[in-house]
Design an enzyme around this catalytic site. Sequence first.
Site, short mmCIF file in Angstrom:
data_model
loop_
_atom_site.label_atom_id
_atom_site.label_comp_id
_atom_site.label_asym_id
_atom_site.label_seq_id
_atom_site.Cartn_x
_atom_site.Cartn_y
_atom_site.Cartn_z
N ARG A 1 -32.77 -90.35 -134.18
CA ARG A 1 -33.49 -91.45 -132.80
C ARG A 1 -32.71 -90.47 -132.01
O ARG A 1 -31.59 -89.84 -131.62
CB ARG A 1 -32.50 -92.12 -132.25
CG ARG A 1 -32.26 -93.72 -132.89
CD ARG A 1 -31.87 -94.73 -132.95
NE ARG A 1 -31.40 -95.72 -134.06
CZ ARG A 1 -32.49 -96.53 -133.65
NH1 ARG A 1 -33.83 -96.97 -132.88
NH2 ARG A 1 -32.95 -97.62 -135.02
N ASP B 1 -44.05 -108.89 -136.88
CA ASP B 1 -44.04 -107.74 -137.20
C ASP B 1 -44.25 -106.50 -137.60
O ASP B 1 -44.44 -105.21 -137.81
CB ASP B 1 -42.81 -107.91 -136.25
CG ASP B 1 -41.16 -107.52 -136.57
OD1 ASP B 1 -41.02 -108.64 -137.11
OD2 ASP B 1 -40.39 -107.02 -136.57
#
Length: 335
Positions: free
Chosen positions: A96, A236
């Site tokens: 990240r 998803d």
Amino acid sequence: MSDPVLERVIAGYMGTIQTVYAFGWQGGEPSLMGLEFFRKVVDMQQRYGRPGAIVTNGLQTNATLMNDDLAAHLAKYRFLVGVSLDGPPGINDLNRHTVSGRSVHTKTLEGITALRRQGVSFNVLTVVSSANVKQGKEVYRYIKSLGLDYHQYIPCVEFDATGRPLPFTITGDQWGEFLKEVFDEWRRHDVGRVSIRLHDDILNRLITGAAATCTMRNRCNDYFVVEHNGDVYPCDFFVRPDLKLGSLMQNTWEEMQTSTVYQQFGRMKSEWNLQCDTCEYRAFCAGDCLKHRFRQTDDPHRLSWLCAGWKRFYRHSLPIFQELAWEASRRYVRQ
């Protein structure tokens, strides 16, 4: 998502008969849409909802764009926020970071501070990848050290087109050991104080017999995923052309819910490997998520990539969970 699509999503869904109207806002990064978008969300829910209708909203974010104005809106309308955080800076920033590779960890903590300041209900979602899977105790302790008592841990399992695991994918054994480390820390210090979603789901299953999450259920048609253009898919993890159910711009919810594609996809969850029939832990995974079974081909009979890890974790933890469930049931009866 454009305003016409947003309105079609909300108006159509609020026109169906539900006990609770549940919306989950995800991305990418949904906070990129800005405060004005989420004001429109609430305005439309109020406009199209029946009097007395119960509406819940969830928002999954890395919190780097969270500020007091957006947080105040989320607090006012009781959005439940999930904040993505994979551990301390050295772990979190491996996967990240900004496009240029800079750390976002400080910005995430600033976003958490804004959520706290405005009184938003939120939890932490940790993706367990090759970056942190061997540091379960460290990750758990770090999140707890921030005063964050609502945790969720998600395994990172991805394959290439040939069915080979991608570099950030964890193995089943690694997953089991990670869960054991977290469980042991939680059991020693935090039972009744720190909420871990998996632990809550297990206890709920033992006490009520009900499966609170889709992973534990026998079918995979609990919700719909709506893309930015109104296209609809069953999950998803499975936004694929062959699994497209339709479009809200042309189809009704009822048409998509009763479609052959949706019904066939839902049934695959219970088409597990024959070994699952005699597995003592099947009630807690129902063969595991289809995403962890499919590699190269959509074969639901394949054992989950994480099967060995789930067994390792349940063998270690289930006797304790059974004791905790028994104690909780006795307290409930006495009340």
